[in-house]
Design an enzyme around this catalytic site. Sequence first.
Site, PDB file in Angstrom:
ATOM      1  N   LYS A   1       0.746  -1.131  -0.070  1.00 58.15           N
ATOM      2  CA  LYS A   1      -0.288  -0.019   0.130  1.00 58.15           C
ATOM      3  C   LYS A   1       0.783   1.289   0.006  1.00 58.15           C
ATOM      4  O   LYS A   1       0.581   2.235  -1.011  1.00 58.15           O
ATOM      5  CB  LYS A   1      -1.012  -0.049   1.364  1.00 58.15           C
ATOM      6  CG  LYS A   1      -2.234  -1.128   1.321  1.00 58.15           C
ATOM      7  CD  LYS A   1      -2.969  -0.990   2.560  1.00 58.15           C
ATOM      8  CE  LYS A   1      -2.359  -1.265   3.741  1.00 58.15           C
ATOM      9  NZ  LYS A   1      -1.517  -2.378   3.906  1.00 58.15           N
ATOM     10  N   THR A   2       1.866   1.384   0.807  1.00 56.17           N
ATOM     11  CA  THR A   2       2.772   2.425   1.030  1.00 56.17           C
ATOM     12  C   THR A   2       3.426   2.675  -0.198  1.00 56.17           C
ATOM     13  O   THR A   2       3.787   3.639  -0.791  1.00 56.17           O
ATOM     14  CB  THR A   2       3.513   2.318   2.210  1.00 56.17           C
ATOM     15  OG1 THR A   2       2.685   2.175   3.318  1.00 56.17           O
ATOM     16  CG2 THR A   2       4.418   3.558   2.085  1.00 56.17           C
TER      17      THR A   2
ATOM     18  N   ASP B   1      -2.057   7.746   3.805  1.00 55.29           N
ATOM     19  CA  ASP B   1      -2.051   6.464   4.178  1.00 55.29           C
ATOM     20  C   ASP B   1      -2.338   6.129   5.603  1.00 55.29           C
ATOM     21  O   ASP B   1      -2.416   7.007   6.178  1.00 55.29           O
ATOM     22  CB  ASP B   1      -0.283   6.677   4.304  1.00 55.29           C
ATOM     23  CG  ASP B   1       0.342   5.073   4.058  1.00 55.29           C
ATOM     24  OD1 ASP B   1      -0.267   4.204   4.033  1.00 55.29           O
ATOM     25  OD2 ASP B   1       1.472   4.748   4.254  1.00 55.29           O
ATOM     26  N   GLU B   2      -2.495   4.802   5.769  1.00 57.07           N
ATOM     27  CA  GLU B   2      -2.892   4.361   7.222  1.00 57.07           C
ATOM     28  C   GLU B   2      -4.334   4.884   7.501  1.00 57.07           C
ATOM     29  O   GLU B   2      -4.439   5.469   8.501  1.00 57.07           O
ATOM     30  CB  GLU B   2      -2.157   4.913   8.264  1.00 57.07           C
ATOM     31  CG  GLU B   2      -0.761   4.126   8.189  1.00 57.07           C
ATOM     32  CD  GLU B   2      -0.353   2.647   8.363  1.00 57.07           C
ATOM     33  OE1 GLU B   2      -1.145   2.069   8.716  1.00 57.07           O
ATOM     34  OE2 GLU B   2       0.938   2.402   8.278  1.00 57.07           O
TER      35      GLU B   2
ATOM     36  N   GLN C   1      -5.699  -3.268  10.752  1.00 59.49           N
ATOM     37  CA  GLN C   1      -4.535  -2.643  11.386  1.00 59.49           C
ATOM     38  C   GLN C   1      -5.106  -1.392  12.050  1.00 59.49           C
ATOM     39  O   GLN C   1      -4.607  -0.532  12.405  1.00 59.49           O
ATOM     40  CB  GLN C   1      -3.550  -2.332  10.395  1.00 59.49           C
ATOM     41  CG  GLN C   1      -2.884  -3.598  10.052  1.00 59.49           C
ATOM     42  CD  GLN C   1      -1.543  -3.306   9.114  1.00 59.49           C
ATOM     43  OE1 GLN C   1      -0.676  -2.715   9.646  1.00 59.49           O
ATOM     44  NE2 GLN C   1      -1.419  -3.195   7.737  1.00 59.49           N
TER      45      GLN C   1
ATOM     46  N   ARG D   1       5.191  -7.226  10.863  1.00 58.02           N
ATOM     47  CA  ARG D   1       6.487  -6.667  10.859  1.00 58.02           C
ATOM     48  C   ARG D   1       7.744  -7.393  10.258  1.00 58.02           C
ATOM     49  O   ARG D   1       8.725  -6.576   9.789  1.00 58.02           O
ATOM     50  CB  ARG D   1       6.757  -5.614  12.086  1.00 58.02           C
ATOM     51  CG  ARG D   1       5.764  -4.677  12.583  1.00 58.02           C
ATOM     52  CD  ARG D   1       5.216  -3.540  11.603  1.00 58.02           C
ATOM     53  NE  ARG D   1       4.063  -4.126  11.044  1.00 58.02           N
ATOM     54  CZ  ARG D   1       3.310  -3.749   9.825  1.00 58.02           C
ATOM     55  NH1 ARG D   1       4.076  -2.964   9.330  1.00 58.02           N
ATOM     56  NH2 ARG D   1       2.384  -4.477   9.451  1.00 58.02           N
TER      57      ARG D   1
HETATM   58  N1  LIG Z   1       5.514  -5.662  -6.636  1.00 57.51           N
HETATM   59  C1  LIG Z   1       6.487  -5.747  -5.534  1.00 57.51           C
HETATM   60  N2  LIG Z   1       7.653  -6.271  -5.678  1.00 57.51           N
HETATM   61  C2  LIG Z   1       8.657  -6.645  -4.894  1.00 57.51           C
HETATM   62  N3  LIG Z   1       8.281  -6.128  -3.632  1.00 57.51           N
HETATM   63  C3  LIG Z   1       7.417  -5.428  -3.261  1.00 57.51           C
HETATM   64  C4  LIG Z   1       6.212  -4.986  -4.253  1.00 57.51           C
HETATM   65  N4  LIG Z   1       5.038  -4.284  -3.757  1.00 57.51           N
HETATM   66  C5  LIG Z   1       5.690  -4.066  -2.328  1.00 57.51           C
HETATM   67  N5  LIG Z   1       6.798  -4.702  -2.235  1.00 57.51           N
HETATM   68  C6  LIG Z   1       7.798  -4.603  -0.861  1.00 57.51           C
HETATM   69  O1  LIG Z   1       7.058  -5.196   0.006  1.00 57.51           O
HETATM   70  C7  LIG Z   1       7.056  -4.659   1.437  1.00 57.51           C
HETATM   71  C8  LIG Z   1       5.752  -4.173   1.906  1.00 57.51           C
HETATM   72  O2  LIG Z   1       5.521  -2.864   1.040  1.00 57.51           O
HETATM   73  P1  LIG Z   1       4.749  -1.681   1.857  1.00 57.51           P
HETATM   74  O3  LIG Z   1       5.317  -1.292   3.023  1.00 57.51           O
HETATM   75  O4  LIG Z   1       4.389  -0.741   1.002  1.00 57.51           O
HETATM   76  O5  LIG Z   1       3.199  -2.483   2.369  1.00 57.51           O
HETATM   77  P2  LIG Z   1       1.884  -1.909   3.261  1.00 57.51           P
HETATM   78  O6  LIG Z   1       0.834  -2.408   2.607  1.00 57.51           O
HETATM   79  O7  LIG Z   1       2.085  -0.553   3.259  1.00 57.51           O
HETATM   80  O8  LIG Z   1       2.231  -2.458   4.696  1.00 57.51           O
HETATM   81  P3  LIG Z   1       1.569  -2.055   5.839  1.00 57.51           P
HETATM   82  O9  LIG Z   1       0.139  -2.461   6.012  1.00 57.51           O
HETATM   83  O10 LIG Z   1       2.412  -2.883   7.120  1.00 57.51           O
HETATM   84  O11 LIG Z   1       1.787  -0.637   6.003  1.00 57.51           O
HETATM   85  C9  LIG Z   1       8.101  -3.462   1.053  1.00 57.51           C
HETATM   86  O12 LIG Z   1       9.263  -3.937   1.240  1.00 57.51           O
HETATM   87  C10 LIG Z   1       7.937  -3.296  -0.399  1.00 57.51           C
HETATM   88  O13 LIG Z   1       9.208  -2.740  -1.016  1.00 57.51           O
HETATM   89 MG   LIG Z   2       2.273   0.997   4.816  1.00 61.76          MG
END
Ligand SMILES: Nc1ncnc2c1ncn2[C@@H]1O[C@H](COP(=O)(O)OP(=O)(O)OP(=O)(O)O)[C@@H](O)[C@H]1O
Ligand SMILES: [Mg+2]
Length: 710
Positions: free
Chosen positions: A33-34, A225-226, A256, A595
């Site tokens: 997401k981020t 975000d969040e 979350q 995490r």
């Molecule tokens: N398509 C992709 N290919 C490879 N790595 C990815 C891809 N998408 C995300 N990632 C990696 O996966 C990890 C998690 O991504 P991110 O932090 O954006 O998730 P999130 O959904 O925001 O998580 P959270 O809910 O914990 O905030 C990061 O290290 C990111 O770089």
């Molecule tokens: Mg995130």
Amino acid sequence: MSTLLDTLNPEQRAAVTLPHESALILAGAGSGKTRVLTTRIAWLIQTGQVSPHGILAVTFTNKAAKEMLTRISAMLPPSTSLRAGANPRGMWVGTFHGLANRLLRTHWREAGLPQSFQILDSADQLSAIKRLMKALNVDTEKYEPKKLQWFINGNKEAGRRARDADAYDDYSMRLAELYEAYDAQCQREGVADFPELLLRSYELLYRNEPLRQHYQDRFKHILIDEFQDTNTLQYRWLKLFAGPHTVLFAVGDDDQSIYAFRGANTANMAEFEREFAHGNVIKLEQNYRSHGNILTAANTLISQNAHRLGKNLWTAEGEGEPIRVFEAYSDQDEASFVVDEAKALNREGVSFSDMALLYRSNAQSRVLEHALFSAGVAYRVYGGLRFFERQEIKHALAYLRLMTHPEDDGAFLRVVNFPARGIGARTLEQLADTAARSGSSLWQAACTGSGKVAGFAKLIEDIKQATTGLTLAETIDHAIEASGLADYYRADKDGADRLENLNELVNAATLFSEESEDNTLDAFLAHAALEAGEHQAGAGQDALQLMTVHAAKGLEFHTVFITGLEESLFPHEQSAHEENGLEEERRLMYVAITRARRRLYLTHAQSRMLHGQVRYGIPSRFLAELPEQVLLHLNRRAEPSYRSVSEPAPRATPANDTGYRVGQSVAHAKFGTGIIIDFEGRGADARVQVKFRDAGTKWLALAYAKLSPA
Ligand SMILES: Nc1ncnc2c1ncn2[C@@H]1O[C@H](COP(=O)(O)OP(=O)(O)OP(=O)(O)O)[C@@H](O)[C@H]1O
Ligand SMILES: [Mg+2]
């Protein structure tokens, strides 16, 4: 541009390149997401759809805001190929409080604030409340200052001023009166507490049509975000920025949501979908962060919550390592286990900064910190006692405040007699009387007075004079010396750390001047109040990361230790009294588990010292809610004292599949020969303790140590 999108999966790419319409991205932890939000900003700028100036992005922490700016700058091509004005700094990226502060600094006059208004953190706010209650002779047994603080903040966070406060009986009516008096005091002193920043800037935009129009025209894209953790006022605040043509992009995960206790409201997600996204909801289900076992544990745990929007996560990665569960005798035993494991992992090549030590409550960190300190492992605590909340830093900041805003009675009282200058309580009471009679600030009363208080006022004036024209860092350095603070801590035998922190404050100011456009003292003071402790001494050093689970949201680490998994600690005992309290705790546990990228430890202790009492804990129910097949229960280490090598104790060798046994002679390439005296763990986790002939006694991981029978 294609490289920006290359690494994304099709759903992520669709989200990043979504045409001109608002959308909600609803997806689980680690699904990107981020990353999608950040990439979208870069994509929008790179394709020329918007200039950085037209972007407003809300993050959850200052750290995340900084990271986002860095990441976006890295994604964009070198500045030569950028159109003029495409400096990422033109964007507004920050936390709700940071952005509200920015708005109020720009439009202080319209907001009815002095230009140099100061921000009260939660401890400052409480002392301001106590001071008010004292002045009004309020019975603090009946009306506890903390309760009043809670009442004020709760109402402000819901968008209610004193006249609209929730007051239905004598007691709450009195609280509402005090709320009103408190706001008047803040206004008089030119200070604003945290919730005030948001409420004041909300009111500003709400009432000021031309200003609102201006920002609605300016921000073409708003990204959040969040989103699951926004509260009522934050959501309303955001909506004021959204004009008819603004595109909103919110990402979040209902699983979350962990700030319900502060008024966060997941219903905002449904409302957002109705009001803006119009059913435009994108789900991401592939997790890129964690190995399979970790994800299985997270999925199983959260499936036990009844109130969910419902989604699952999968990963293309293998199962990875099992989740290690360790039962310690005591909190100290738990801490030493964690320290040993972290050190072993570090020797295997995992940097300390890629390991996190999580706990449910701040009070748990002390024992862990002590063990780390004794073992010489560098660590950094996030969200604990923040750097800017330390006593010596607050003293220094109070001097600085008085230089720009002498009406601040809170700052005045903090340092008028620190370091001691013989100004006693009686003198101060008289001063307060004089001030009250003439309706002036303590400062004004002091200036017109005589003797020591007048001397203090002159000291501040002198510092002000002497620092005119100096840089921010020089100003602060001078103030620390001239105020007598530096000498005070030099003379104190335990003052070395504090002195070092004061130096660090000067460093922080230097860094601040380099990084920000507005490098006035006022801007720095605002920054100090908002900053979440990223400038702890030793920044840049490889250090183990310590924080509460709340503070870990959005972050990821190679290895995560979740400690203190005992009933009434995690889940927290308070949750039993709150509606859906247990579900919130379970979401918190879900955040903690997710995490971890590669390795996860879950630890609990049979006994623990907390708040001065020994408590005997039973293992957290969350441990029992995890699927047994992904867990590995580590053997507890036997207490070594009763054994010696010459007489190997006749003990049952723990079931092990390593081919080695206690008492066996072995050889090691570096340490020479020795005898195995203990075992722990199984399979890939097995370790042996070897007493070497010349190299002392060591614990070794069998998988790495390459022992041979001797
Ligand atoms: N398509 C992709 N290919 C490879 N790595 C990815 C891809 N998408 C995300 N990632 C990696 O996966 C990890 C998690 O991504 P991110 O932090 O954006 O998730 P999130 O959904 O925001 O998580 P959270 O809910 O914990 O905030 C990061 O290290 C990111 O770089
Ligand atoms: Mg995130």
